[in-house]
Design a protein around this motif. Structure first.
Motif, PDB file in Angstrom:
ATOM      1  N   VAL A 296      17.462  -2.005 -10.914  1.00  0.00           N
ATOM      2  CA  VAL A 296      18.104  -3.354 -10.750  1.00  0.00           C
ATOM      3  C   VAL A 296      17.536  -4.539 -11.423  1.00  0.00           C
ATOM      4  CG1 VAL A 296      19.075  -4.960  -9.036  1.00  0.00           C
ATOM      5  CG2 VAL A 296      19.426  -2.517  -8.646  1.00  0.00           C
ATOM      6  N   GLN A 297      16.143  -4.626 -11.121  1.00  0.00           N
ATOM      7  CA  GLN A 297      15.378  -5.671 -11.688  1.00  0.00           C
ATOM      8  C   GLN A 297      15.623  -5.605 -13.602  1.00  0.00           C
ATOM      9  OE1 GLN A 297      13.798  -8.232 -10.165  1.00  0.00           O
ATOM     10  NE2 GLN A 297      14.171  -9.019 -12.314  1.00  0.00           N
TER      11      GLN A 297
ATOM     12  N   VAL B 181      26.929  -4.216 -11.872  1.00  0.00           N
ATOM     13  CA  VAL B 181      25.830  -3.295 -11.417  1.00  0.00           C
ATOM     14  C   VAL B 181      26.262  -2.837 -10.053  1.00  0.00           C
ATOM     15  CG1 VAL B 181      23.485  -2.923 -10.563  1.00  0.00           C
ATOM     16  CG2 VAL B 181      24.017  -4.300 -12.701  1.00  0.00           C
TER      17      VAL B 181
ATOM     18  N   VAL C 192      19.018  -6.918 -14.446  1.00  0.00           N
ATOM     19  CA  VAL C 192      18.995  -8.297 -14.238  1.00  0.00           C
ATOM     20  C   VAL C 192      18.163  -8.944 -15.431  1.00  0.00           C
ATOM     21  CG1 VAL C 192      18.147 -10.252 -12.920  1.00  0.00           C
ATOM     22  CG2 VAL C 192      18.983  -8.577 -11.536  1.00  0.00           C
ATOM     23  N   ASP C 193      17.087  -8.322 -15.634  1.00  0.00           N
ATOM     24  CA  ASP C 193      16.489  -8.865 -16.754  1.00  0.00           C
ATOM     25  C   ASP C 193      17.177  -8.832 -18.343  1.00  0.00           C
ATOM     26  OD1 ASP C 193      14.217  -9.531 -15.275  1.00  0.00           O
ATOM     27  OD2 ASP C 193      12.942  -7.692 -15.786  1.00  0.00           O
TER      28      ASP C 193
ATOM     29  N   ASP D  57      20.211  -8.978 -18.347  1.00  0.00           N
ATOM     30  CA  ASP D  57      21.610  -9.861 -18.098  1.00  0.00           C
ATOM     31  C   ASP D  57      23.021  -8.951 -18.094  1.00  0.00           C
ATOM     32  OD1 ASP D  57      20.400 -12.403 -18.285  1.00  0.00           O
ATOM     33  OD2 ASP D  57      20.414 -12.196 -20.431  1.00  0.00           O
TER      34      ASP D  57
ATOM     35  N   ILE E 140      18.090  -8.030  -4.748  1.00  0.00           N
ATOM     36  CA  ILE E 140      17.735  -8.506  -6.121  1.00  0.00           C
ATOM     37  C   ILE E 140      18.852  -9.217  -6.963  1.00  0.00           C
ATOM     38  CG2 ILE E 140      16.976  -7.887  -8.450  1.00  0.00           C
ATOM     39  CD1 ILE E 140      15.412  -5.665  -6.958  1.00  0.00           C
ATOM     40  N   LEU E 141      19.950  -8.651  -6.357  1.00  0.00           N
ATOM     41  CA  LEU E 141      21.172  -9.050  -7.204  1.00  0.00           C
ATOM     42  C   LEU E 141      21.705 -10.261  -6.358  1.00  0.00           C
ATOM     43  CD1 LEU E 141      23.220  -5.823  -7.564  1.00  0.00           C
ATOM     44  CD2 LEU E 141      22.290  -7.196  -9.530  1.00  0.00           C
ATOM     45  N   ARG E 142      21.760 -10.409  -5.220  1.00  0.00           N
ATOM     46  CA  ARG E 142      22.239 -11.583  -4.382  1.00  0.00           C
ATOM     47  C   ARG E 142      21.717 -13.102  -4.792  1.00  0.00           C
ATOM     48  NH1 ARG E 142      21.280 -10.048   0.588  1.00  0.00           N
ATOM     49  NH2 ARG E 142      23.215  -9.386   1.002  1.00  0.00           N
TER      50      ARG E 142
ATOM     51  N   PRO F 289      25.649  -8.810 -12.659  1.00  0.00           N
ATOM     52  CA  PRO F 289      25.675  -8.267 -11.206  1.00  0.00           C
ATOM     53  C   PRO F 289      26.583  -7.707 -10.612  1.00  0.00           C
ATOM     54  CG  PRO F 289      25.562 -10.587 -11.209  1.00  0.00           C
ATOM     55  CD  PRO F 289      25.605 -10.076 -12.504  1.00  0.00           C
TER      56      PRO F 289
ATOM     57  N   VAL G  80      21.073 -13.696  -8.038  1.00  0.00           N
ATOM     58  CA  VAL G  80      21.574 -14.002  -9.119  1.00  0.00           C
ATOM     59  C   VAL G  80      23.128 -14.295  -9.020  1.00  0.00           C
ATOM     60  CG1 VAL G  80      22.065 -12.720 -11.525  1.00  0.00           C
ATOM     61  CG2 VAL G  80      19.881 -12.342 -10.302  1.00  0.00           C
ATOM     62  N   MET G  81      23.573 -13.352  -8.220  1.00  0.00           N
ATOM     63  CA  MET G  81      25.136 -13.843  -7.842  1.00  0.00           C
ATOM     64  C   MET G  81      25.462 -15.104  -7.157  1.00  0.00           C
ATOM     65  SD  MET G  81      26.826 -10.391  -6.486  1.00  0.00           S
ATOM     66  CE  MET G  81      25.530  -9.829  -5.328  1.00  0.00           C
TER      67      MET G  81
END
Length: 211
Positions: A24-25, A37, A28-29, A31, A76-78, A34, A80-81
């Motif tokens: 997941v990281q 994913v 995110v890295d 792009d 990890i996603l939250r 999210p 970013v979202m």
């Protein structure tokens, strides 16, 4: 080489939290959106665990491990979202009713809902009716989920529903019941909107209501 999202699917479904964190990281890295994913890989992975459970090929511990791995990824996603302007799909207030200390089922439902993008307010166990009423006023949830594992404590669910009615709050929320002694018939008798037979059924119901 880009992130292997199929490997992420497998890692979630078998509860490999460390691999989930790494993949997941990486997504995110790189792009990767999210929501792609989450909705295309992580949520379907948990649905696969639910299907295995229904077939008798997986059990509650496997579901909990998968849900916890999912939580790691969602954590990890939250951010970013949120930074991208994404909003929770809805809000769910959940708790185990007064006199009952069982929380495995409740915790699983809460984790699955969080993984599916909902804001979850978990009141914990042994929650009296007035605390549910107070929390509904404070948090304005879309759905209230009541859990019980004992026949004796499930009667407290009716007390919560009656309290919502008496305080003019019942029309503002959907109420879902869950737990071993419950059934659709009992939920109807208590004045609830539905009975979630499994954690995955519960999440499906919430998704239907909020959408």
């Amino acid at each position: 080489m880009g992130v292997d999202l199929r490997a992420l699917y497998e890692a979630v479904s078998f509860g490999k939290a460390q691999i989930v964190r790494q993949l997941v990281q990486q997504a995110v890295d790189e792009d990767v959106p999210p929501h792609e994913v989450l909705n295309n890989y992580m949520v379907p992975a948990l649905q696969e665990v639910g299907a295995r459970f229904e077939r008798g090929e997986a059990f509650v511990p496997e579901m909990l491990i998968a849900a916890r791995a999912m939580q790691v990824g969602v954590g990890i996603l939250r951010p970013v979202m949120v930074s991208g302007g994404g909003k929770p799909m809805g809000k769910v207030l959940i708790g185990t009713v007064q006199g009952d200390l069982h929380d495995i089922g409740k915790n699983l439902v809460a984790m699955l809902l969080q993984g599916a993008g909902f804001d979850v307010v978990d009141l914990g166990t042994d929650v009296p009716a007035d605390k549910f009423i107070e929390a509904v006023r404070l948090h304005s949830p879309d759905v209230v989920g009541l859990s019980a594992l004992l026949t004796s404590t499930m009667l407290k669910m009716r007390e919560v529903i009656n309290g919502l009615e008496n305080n003019g709050l019942r029309g503002q929320v959907k109420v879902m019941l869950g737990g071993a002694p419950l059934s659709a018939k009992v939920a109807d008798e208590f004045g609830a909107d539905a009975y979630g037979r499994t954690a995955f059924d519960a999440v499906s119901l919430v998704q239907q209501w909020v959408s």
